[in-house]
Design an enzyme around this catalytic site. Structure first.
Site, PDB file in Angstrom:
ATOM      1  N   CYS A   1       0.834  -1.215   0.000  1.00 44.00           N
ATOM      2  CA  CYS A   1       0.000   0.000   0.000  1.00 44.00           C
ATOM      3  C   CYS A   1       0.866   1.262   0.000  1.00 44.00           C
ATOM      4  CB  CYS A   1      -0.982  -0.035   1.162  1.00 44.00           C
ATOM      5  SG  CYS A   1      -2.350   1.143   0.949  1.00 44.00           S
TER       6      CYS A   1
ATOM      7  N   LYS B   1     -12.020   8.457  -0.797  1.00 51.40           N
ATOM      8  CA  LYS B   1     -11.228   7.312  -0.366  1.00 51.40           C
ATOM      9  C   LYS B   1     -11.591   6.071  -1.177  1.00 51.40           C
ATOM     10  CE  LYS B   1      -9.817   4.708   3.745  1.00 51.40           C
ATOM     11  NZ  LYS B   1      -9.995   4.523   5.210  1.00 51.40           N
TER      12      LYS B   1
ATOM     13  N   SER C   1      -7.531   0.247   0.686  1.00 49.55           N
ATOM     14  CA  SER C   1      -7.969   1.268   1.629  1.00 49.55           C
ATOM     15  C   SER C   1      -6.970   2.420   1.591  1.00 49.55           C
ATOM     16  CB  SER C   1      -8.064   0.682   3.043  1.00 49.55           C
ATOM     17  OG  SER C   1      -8.434   1.666   3.976  1.00 49.55           O
TER      18      SER C   1
ATOM     19  N   HIS D   1      -4.158  -4.274   0.249  1.00 51.98           N
ATOM     20  CA  HIS D   1      -3.882  -4.908   1.542  1.00 51.98           C
ATOM     21  C   HIS D   1      -4.371  -6.351   1.511  1.00 51.98           C
ATOM     22  CE1 HIS D   1      -2.415  -1.616   4.083  1.00 51.98           C
ATOM     23  NE2 HIS D   1      -3.264  -0.822   3.465  1.00 51.98           N
TER      24      HIS D   1
ATOM     25  N   GLU E   1      -3.299  -8.696   3.069  1.00 52.30           N
ATOM     26  CA  GLU E   1      -3.164  -9.281   4.405  1.00 52.30           C
ATOM     27  C   GLU E   1      -4.337  -8.975   5.335  1.00 52.30           C
ATOM     28  OE1 GLU E   1      -1.836  -5.079   5.065  1.00 52.30           O
ATOM     29  OE2 GLU E   1      -1.726  -6.546   3.438  1.00 52.30           O
TER      30      GLU E   1
ATOM     31  N   ARG F   1     -14.427   3.558  12.454  1.00 54.58           N
ATOM     32  CA  ARG F   1     -13.510   4.551  13.038  1.00 54.58           C
ATOM     33  C   ARG F   1     -13.686   5.906  12.351  1.00 54.58           C
ATOM     34  NH1 ARG F   1      -7.891   3.678  10.798  1.00 54.58           N
ATOM     35  NH2 ARG F   1      -9.025   4.676   9.075  1.00 54.58           N
TER      36      ARG F   1
END
Length: 317
Positions: free
Chosen positions: A142, A163, A192, A235, A237, A249
């Site tokens: 990323c 985003k 992300s 990502h 992972e 969040r």
């Protein structure tokens, strides 16, 4: 593969509950083999979560891997206890005289800041330059991928209007490339981020190859022709709930954020998201460990230098 980590690392209990073979230091010392030495530069704020995610993926091959965790000396982590960092992490000064088979540079939530204004940018550049001579293959994730592409090749990042968050479909462009072996024609991984790189900028660099792209997320898996630098813009992972945790969040902070794409069933954030990328993620990390670390790295790491010539399966590319 048994992954060798420090005894009492919090990730051990989680991984053992998933039947992933974790080997503490004292057991590994009794084995007469040379494990792969992998250094993880963890730039993520949720360090324990990221440790667990990466160790889970590194623990799915028959190879033994010796893991070292690295933190930035020029940055103070606000989300991880000093005790955890001093117990399980080293600084660059403590490892710079060593050699490693592989290095993983994680993402970081700083993509909206110009590279040179990130407080640890100079230290990161020093580590990336050091890796040219002291690490056989570096795996960038990323923002870490954007940082590596910028530092090594001058490739700029670009700000998105909103985003990019969700699970995106990717198309394999080079199925015969060792990193893509075993992949279906299309696969999914999470993204992300607020910034990205342009495909045309990468294609201008003769030394780089784009192995997989997404219509929505752009170039996603990039590799230099020697295999010593791998760049993953997403990502792979991430856990099932990671995007959800990030979404909630952001909502709690009052950020105007959209529901992650292709993630919650019917875009209903109260429903459990399906896990549709774990097998792809496992294959990606296993291929990297096998073809670009285990089969290519010299047995004696003290001979490793930037001038070390490596021909990685060029007949397959």
């Amino acid at each position: 593969m048994p992954i060798k980590v420090q005894t009492n690392l919090p990730a051990i209990k989680v991984l053992e509950s998933e039947n992933i073979f974790v080997m503490p230091d004292d057991v590994a010392l009794r084995q007469d083999i040379r494990p792969l030495k992998i250094l993880i530069l963890n730039l993520m704020p949720t360090k324990i979560t990221t440790e667990t995610q990466l160790l889970r993926l590194l623990g799915n091959s028959p190879l033994q891997v010796d893991i070292e965790l690295l933190q930035m000396a020029t940055h103070t982590s606000k989300n991880t206890s000093p005790h955890h960092l001093t117990t399980f992490y080293k600084t660059f000064d403590q490892v710079k005289n060593d050699n490693f088979d592989g290095l993983i540079i994680t993402g970081a939530p700083v993509e909206q800041i110009p590279f040179e204004e990130v407080d640890y940018w100079d230290e990161l550049c020093e580590i990336m330059d050091w890796a040219d001579e002291n690490v056989y293959s570096t795996f960038h994730i990323c923002w870490g991928a954007q940082a590596g592409l910028y530092h090594h090749y001058g490739i700029q990042k670009y700000q998105f209007d909103k985003k990019l968050s969700g699970i995106y479909t990717h198309t394999v462009l080079k199925p015969k490339h060792p990193l893509m072996r075993g992949f279906d024609d299309t696969f999914k991984i999470p993204h992300s981020r607020y910034t990205g790189v342009h495909e045309e900028d990468i294609r201008k660099q003769f030394g780089l190859e784009i192995l997989a792209v997404s219509d929505e997320a752009g170039p996603s898996i990039i590799c230099n022709r020697s295999g010593r630098q791998v760049f993953i813009t997403g990502h792979a992972e991430y856990d099932r709930e990671t995007l959800a945790n990030e979404y909630f969040r952001d909502i709690s902070k009052g950020i105007d954020i959209q529901v992650p794409c292709n993630y919650f069933p019917n875009d209903d954030a109260s429903l459990r998201p399906p896990m549709v990328w774990r097998s792809n993620a496992t294959l990606l990390y296993t291929n990297w460990l096998n073809y670009f670390v285990y089969q290519a790295t010299p047995y004696d790491l003290s001979t490793l230098r930037h001038k070390y010539s490596k021909k990685v399966f060029q007949d397959c590319l």
